[in-house]
Design a protein around this motif. Structure first.
Motif, PDB file in Angstrom:
ATOM      1  N   UNK A   1      -8.157   1.212   2.773  1.00 56.87           N
ATOM      2  CA  UNK A   1      -9.480   1.825   2.661  1.00 56.87           C
ATOM      3  C   UNK A   1     -10.102   1.576   1.292  1.00 56.87           C
ATOM      4  N   UNK A   2      -9.509   0.669   0.539  1.00 58.71           N
ATOM      5  CA  UNK A   2     -10.072   0.303  -0.751  1.00 58.71           C
ATOM      6  C   UNK A   2      -9.746   1.244  -1.883  1.00 58.71           C
ATOM      7  N   UNK A   3      -8.802   2.175  -1.691  1.00 56.62           N
ATOM      8  CA  UNK A   3      -8.434   3.137  -2.722  1.00 56.62           C
ATOM      9  C   UNK A   3      -7.246   2.600  -3.510  1.00 56.62           C
ATOM     10  N   UNK A   4      -7.313   2.643  -4.840  1.00 52.67           N
ATOM     11  CA  UNK A   4      -6.216   2.139  -5.670  1.00 52.67           C
ATOM     12  C   UNK A   4      -4.993   3.036  -5.517  1.00 52.67           C
ATOM     13  N   UNK A   5      -3.842   2.427  -5.212  1.00 49.12           N
ATOM     14  CA  UNK A   5      -2.580   3.149  -5.081  1.00 49.12           C
ATOM     15  C   UNK A   5      -1.517   2.463  -5.930  1.00 49.12           C
TER      16      UNK A   5
ATOM     17  N   UNK B   1      10.069  -5.782  -7.295  1.00 55.28           N
ATOM     18  CA  UNK B   1      11.050  -6.327  -8.233  1.00 55.28           C
ATOM     19  C   UNK B   1      10.362  -7.179  -9.297  1.00 55.28           C
ATOM     20  N   UNK B   2      10.853  -7.120 -10.530  1.00 58.41           N
ATOM     21  CA  UNK B   2      10.216  -7.845 -11.632  1.00 58.41           C
ATOM     22  C   UNK B   2      10.251  -9.348 -11.426  1.00 58.41           C
ATOM     23  N   UNK B   3      11.177  -9.835 -10.620  1.00 55.79           N
ATOM     24  CA  UNK B   3      11.239 -11.272 -10.345  1.00 55.79           C
ATOM     25  C   UNK B   3      10.272 -11.685  -9.249  1.00 55.79           C
ATOM     26  N   UNK B   4       9.648 -10.687  -8.590  1.00 55.52           N
ATOM     27  CA  UNK B   4       8.743 -10.973  -7.485  1.00 55.52           C
ATOM     28  C   UNK B   4       9.351 -10.537  -6.175  1.00 55.52           C
ATOM     29  N   UNK B   5       8.514 -10.178  -5.238  1.00 49.60           N
ATOM     30  CA  UNK B   5       8.999  -9.728  -3.937  1.00 49.60           C
ATOM     31  C   UNK B   5       7.991  -8.806  -3.291  1.00 49.60           C
ATOM     32  N   UNK B   6       8.270  -8.419  -2.052  1.00 42.07           N
ATOM     33  CA  UNK B   6       7.359  -7.565  -1.305  1.00 42.07           C
ATOM     34  C   UNK B   6       7.270  -6.183  -1.948  1.00 42.07           C
ATOM     35  N   UNK B   7       6.060  -5.689  -2.253  1.00 43.56           N
ATOM     36  CA  UNK B   7       5.927  -4.388  -2.915  1.00 43.56           C
ATOM     37  C   UNK B   7       6.166  -3.222  -1.959  1.00 43.56           C
ATOM     38  N   UNK B   8       6.499  -2.080  -2.541  1.00 47.42           N
ATOM     39  CA  UNK B   8       6.656  -0.825  -1.825  1.00 47.42           C
ATOM     40  C   UNK B   8       5.546   0.113  -2.279  1.00 47.42           C
ATOM     41  N   UNK B   9       4.813   0.705  -1.342  1.00 48.93           N
ATOM     42  CA  UNK B   9       3.750   1.641  -1.705  1.00 48.93           C
ATOM     43  C   UNK B   9       4.344   2.962  -2.135  1.00 48.93           C
ATOM     44  N   UNK B  10       3.828   3.506  -3.249  1.00 49.06           N
ATOM     45  CA  UNK B  10       4.363   4.742  -3.820  1.00 49.06           C
ATOM     46  C   UNK B  10       3.438   5.927  -3.563  1.00 49.06           C
ATOM     47  N   UNK B  11       2.128   5.729  -3.619  1.00 53.04           N
ATOM     48  CA  UNK B  11       1.183   6.837  -3.469  1.00 53.04           C
ATOM     49  C   UNK B  11       0.241   6.602  -2.296  1.00 53.04           C
ATOM     50  N   UNK B  12      -0.365   7.697  -1.859  1.00 53.64           N
ATOM     51  CA  UNK B  12      -1.391   7.647  -0.810  1.00 53.64           C
ATOM     52  C   UNK B  12      -2.453   8.684  -1.158  1.00 53.64           C
ATOM     53  N   UNK B  13      -3.114   8.489  -2.307  1.00 58.20           N
ATOM     54  CA  UNK B  13      -4.071   9.462  -2.829  1.00 58.20           C
ATOM     55  C   UNK B  13      -5.455   9.230  -2.233  1.00 58.20           C
ATOM     56  N   UNK B  14      -6.047  10.242  -1.623  1.00 60.80           N
ATOM     57  CA  UNK B  14      -7.364  10.081  -0.994  1.00 60.80           C
ATOM     58  C   UNK B  14      -8.448   9.620  -1.966  1.00 60.80           C
ATOM     59  N   UNK B  15      -8.344  10.033  -3.247  1.00 61.08           N
ATOM     60  CA  UNK B  15      -9.351   9.646  -4.224  1.00 61.08           C
ATOM     61  C   UNK B  15      -8.978   8.446  -5.055  1.00 61.08           C
ATOM     62  N   UNK B  16      -7.785   7.881  -4.849  1.00 59.16           N
ATOM     63  CA  UNK B  16      -7.348   6.715  -5.594  1.00 59.16           C
ATOM     64  C   UNK B  16      -6.723   7.057  -6.931  1.00 59.16           C
ATOM     65  N   UNK B  17      -5.824   6.199  -7.389  1.00 56.74           N
ATOM     66  CA  UNK B  17      -5.110   6.364  -8.660  1.00 56.74           C
ATOM     67  C   UNK B  17      -5.897   5.669  -9.765  1.00 56.74           C
TER      68      UNK B  17
END
Length: 656
Positions: A81-85, A90-106
Motif C-alpha cells: 500500500x506504499x507505506x514504508x516498513x 542477510x548482510x550478504x544479500x537474500x530475501x528480506x523478512x518484513x518486520x513491521x506493518x504500521x498503518x502510517x508507515x515507519x
C-alpha cells in the motif's frame, strides 16, 4: 543533458560500514520516467577493492542499518500500500523478512546495542482517515478540529499523524517467512509480521529520532508539541525507557537550542547537532548549526557556529574513536571534518565535492558524495588518500556534462560575490540566463545540477551565485539580509551577473533572461520590478506576498516575521507584491498544488496581478506536487516542467 536524462541522476545514500571496516552497504535512488517514481535498491562493496553489487531488488529500498554483529541489514521498503516498513535481510544479500506493518508507515529506525531489538518511529493514523476504512476516501473523512498554530507541513499534509516511538524484537533474517492467513481467517488479532511492536509513546506529541543509550535501556528522542499561540523552535531531548519505566528530560528548552539530531557515541557520550535560537525561540535566520557535547553542566559547543556550518540538508554525525565526523558547508562544497572533544578539527575529505553521508572505522572512512560530473558516488578514504569506488555517474556523463567555471566578482561596495558560469561549447555569443537559488539560507554548489545542464544543452549560458543571505560563507554573510531582503542580496546577484557577462565575450549581454525558485522566485519577482532588461522571467514556487504568508505557509508562524519583520512599511519595502505594478517583463509563473511551504495562493495572487496590469504572463500549476517538485517530484512532472521551461525560453529568448 536533456530533460529525459534525469533518469541518469543516481543519488547515493548514507553508507553503513561494518564494524571491522570490511564492507559497506548503501542505497541508491534515481528517477524512472516509465515508472513515474524514484527507484533504487541496496548495494554492497567489499573493501578495499571489491566491486559494487546490488543485494536487494525492491522498488525503492533505503536507509540501511547494519546490526552490531554485521550479520543483518535492517532497511525501509514500501509495502503493497506504499507505506514504508522495516525489513531485514542477510548482510550478504537474500530475501528480506518484513518486520513491521504500521498503518502510517515507519519514518526512522535503529538497532539496539546488543542487536536483539529495533527501535523505530512510525506515524499513528486516526481510524477512519488516510485509507484505514475501505472505500472511504479523503473527501468523506470527518472535519479536522485545529487548535494550534501549526496544522500542515510541506510534503506531509495535515499534522494529525504524530510519529511515536516503538521497539520490536528483531527476527532472524534466515527464519522461515510469515504466511499471511487466508482472507476468511483474517481478524484484527492476526498479524502479517512475526513480532508485535511495543509502543512507547502516545498522544498528540510527535517524536523525532531513535538514538539508543549505551546500556540499551532508553531511547533519546526530540518531542514536538504544537504550540497554542506563538512559535517556539526550542527543543527538548527526552530519554524514554524501553521497558516502560517512564521518561526523563535530558535537555530542556532553557538551553535555547533547536536540535536536528541526537547521537550517542560508543562510550555513551551524548552529542547534539543543532543551533541556538535564543530565548525568543525563533531566532533562526542563518542558523549557526553546530556540534554540541551534552555534559553535566549542559551542552558545550565543539564547533564555531559563526564559521563552521553543519546545517546542510541530510547532514548527520558519525563516530571514529572518541571523535565525531561532521559535514561543513563552505563555498559551494560540503567537506567532511573530524572534531575532537577538545575542539581540535581537521579535514578528512574535501575538494570539489559535496559529502552527503559518511561512516568510519579506525582509519577507514566511507562517504557518499556528489561531484561536478556525478550526482552520487561512494568514496573510500584511507591512508591519507581518497578514491571513488563506484561509477554511478557514468550514464550521466555519457549524455554530455558541462563543468561550470568558478568566478568571484567584487560588488558595488567591494564585497566579494562567489558563483559560477556554465557555457555551451563554442565561441558564442550565447544568450544568458540568470539563475537564483532558494533559501535564502541555502547555496548553489559544485555538484552536477540538472537545472543548469538542461539549459546549457538547450544553448544557453547560465550564471548563478551565492549572494549575501546564502549559506556557506559564515553566519554574518547569511544574517546580513535579515529584515532587509531585496537590498544587499539584490545588489550581489546583479553585480555578479554584470561582472561575469561583461568580462566574457562568449556571453551576449543583449539577450538575457532570469529565473529562480522559492527565495529565488522572490528575488526574480523583485528584480523584474526594478530592472527591465530581461527578455523573460520564470518565477517558481515563490515567496511573493509576505502579508498573506503567515496564515498560509507551514512555516508562516515565524519565517516572514524574522526575515521581513512585522512593521507594515518595512514589509512593503521588501514585498514583490507591493511592486508588482512595476513589472514589464514577460513572466511564466510555475507552482505546485500541494506546496504548503510557499502556498499556491502566492502564485495565483501574483499571476492575477500581472494579468490585471497587462503583463504578458502564463501560469503552469502541477497537480499532486509540493515545494520539492524540481528535486523529488514525479519524474514525468519533472520532465514536463523542463519542457515548459525550455519552451518558454525558446519563445522569449531564442537561441540564434
Amino acid at each position: 543533458m536533456r530533460a529525459q536524462d534525469i533518469e541518469t541522476l543516481v543519488s547515493v545514500g548514507r553508507p553503513a560500514l561494518s564494524s571491522d571496516g570490511s564492507f559497506v552497504v548503501y542505497a541508491t535512488s534515481r528517477p524512472d520516467v516509465a515508472a513515474d517514481r524514484s527507484v533504487g535498491q541496496l548495494w554492497r562493496v567489499d573493501l578495499p577493492d571489491g566491486s559494487p553489487r546490488r543485494i536487494t531488488r525492491g522498488i525503492a529500498d533505503r536507509s540501511p542499518r547494519l546490526s552490531p554483529d554485521d550479520a543483518t541489514i535492517a532497511f525501509l521498503r514500501a509495502d503493497g500500500r506504499g507505506r514504508a516498513q522495516i525489513f531485514v535481510a542477510p548482510a550478504a544479500g537474500g530475501e528480506p523478512v518484513q518486520v513491521t506493518d504500521q498503518p502510517g508507515g515507519v519514518t526512522d529506525l535503529s538497532w539496539s546495542p546488543d542487536g536483539s531489538r529495533l527501535a523505530f518511529t512510525a506515524r499513528m493514523v486516526e481510524p477512519g482517515r488516510y485509507g484505514t476504512v475501505e472505500g472511504r476516501d479523503a473527501a468523506a473523512e470527518p472535519p479536522r478540529r485545529i487548535t494550534g498554530i501549526r496544522w500542515r507541513a510541506n510534503g506531509h499534509g495535515y499534522l494529525d499523524r504524530p510519529a511515536h516511538l516503538f521497539v520490536v524484537e528483531a527476527p532472524a533474517a534466515d527464519a522461515e517467512p510469515f504466511y499471511e492467513p487466508a482472507p476468511d481467517l483474517l481478524t484484527p488479532e492476526k498479524q502479517v509480521v512475526p513480532s508485535v511492536p511495543h509502543q512507547l509513546t502516545e498522544g498528540a506529541t510527535s517524536w523525532s529520532g531513535v538514538a539508543w543509550t549505551a546500556d540499551g535501556r532508553e531511547l533519546l528522542s526530540v518531542p514536538d508539541v504544537i504550540e497554542d499561540r506563538t512559535r517556539d523552535l526550542r527543543s527538548r531531548v527526552v530519554a524514554v525507557s524501553v521497558e516502560g519505566a517512564g521518561s526523563r528530560e535530558v535537555l530542556g528548552t532553557s538551553a535555547n537550542l533547536s536540535i536536528d539530531e541526537v547521537a550517542v557515541a560508543p562510550d555513551g557520550a551524548i552529542f547534539l547537532r543543532g543551533n541556538y535560537v535564543g530565548p525568543s525561540g525563533v531566532d533562526f535566520v542563518a542558523p549557526g548549526t553546530a556540534l554540541w557535547l551534552l555534559e553535566a553542566a549542559g551542552p558545550r559547543a565543539l564547533t564555531d557556529p559563526e564559521t563552521i556550518d553543519l546545517g546542510e540538508v541530510g547532514s548527520h554525525l558519525s563516530f571514529v574513536g572518541d571523535d565525531v565526523l561532521v559535514q561543513d558547508r563552505t563555498r559551494g562544497r560540503v567537506r567532511l571534518l573530524r572534531v575532537s572533544r577538545g575542539r581540535e578539527m581537521r579535514e578528512v575529505i574535501g575538494g570539489d565535492l559535496e559529502v552527503s553521508g559518511h561512516a568510519a572505522v579506525d582509519g577507514r572512512v566511507v562517504a557518499s558524495v556528489a561531484l561536478p560530473t556525478s550526482f552520487g558516488e561512494l568514496v573510500l578514504h584511507e591512508g591519507g588518500t581518497t578514491r571513488t569506488v563506484t561509477e554511478h555517474g557514468r550514464a550521466a556523463g555519457e549524455r554530455g556534462i558541462v563543468v561550470p567555471e568558478e568566478r568571484e566578482i567584487a560588488g558595488r561596495d567591494g564585497y566579494p560575490v562567489h558563483g559560477w558560469v556554465a557555457v555551451p561549447d563554442g565561441e558564442g555569443p550565447f544568450p544568458v540566463i540568470l539563475q537564483i537559488h532558494g533559501g535564502p539560507y541555502a547555496s548553489y554548489g559544485v555538484h552536477l545540477f540538472d537545472e543548469t545542464q538542461v539549459l546549457v544543452d538547450a544553448g544557453y549560458a547560465v550564471v548563478y551565485s551565492n549572494p549575501r543571505g546564502s549559506a556557506g560563507y559564515g553566519r554574518a554573510h547569511g544574517r546580513s539580509i535579515r529584515q532587509a531582503m531585496g537590498t544587499l542580496d539584490y545588489f550581489d546577484v546583479i553585480d555578479f551577473f554584470d561582472g561575469v557577462v561583461g568580462s566574457d565575450p562568449r556571453l551576449d549581454a543583449e539577450r538575457v533572461g532570469i529565473q529562480g525558485g522559492s527565495y529565488g522566485g522572490y528575488m526574480t519577482a523583485w528584480i523584474i520590478a526594478h530592472d527591465h532588461r530581461f527578455a523573460g522571467a520564470i518565477v517558481e514556487r515563490g515567496f511573493l506576498d509576505p502579508v498573506a504568508f503567515p496564515g498560509a505557509s507551514d512555516i508562516g508562524s515565524f519565517f516572514g516575521q524574522e526575515y521581513v519583520g512585522t512593521d507594515p512599511e518595512r514589509i512593503a519595502a521588501q514585498s514583490p507584491m507591493a511592486v508588482v505594478d512595476r513589472v514589464r517583463t514577460s513572466t511564466l509563473v510555475l507552482h505546485s498544488e500541494l506546496d504548503y511551504r510557499c502556498p499556491l495562493e502566492q502564485a495565483t495572487r501574483y499571476y492575477a496581478a500581472l494579468r490585471h496590469n497587462g503583463v504578458d504572463a502564463e501560469m503552469l500549476v502541477f497537480p499532486g506536487e509540493d515545494h520539492e517538485l524540481t528535486r523529488a517530484g514525479r519524474p514525468r512532472h519533472r520532465v514536463q516542467r523542463f519542457e515548459a521551461v525550455v519552451d518558454w525560453w525558446a519563445r522569449h529568448l531564442p537561441v540564434a
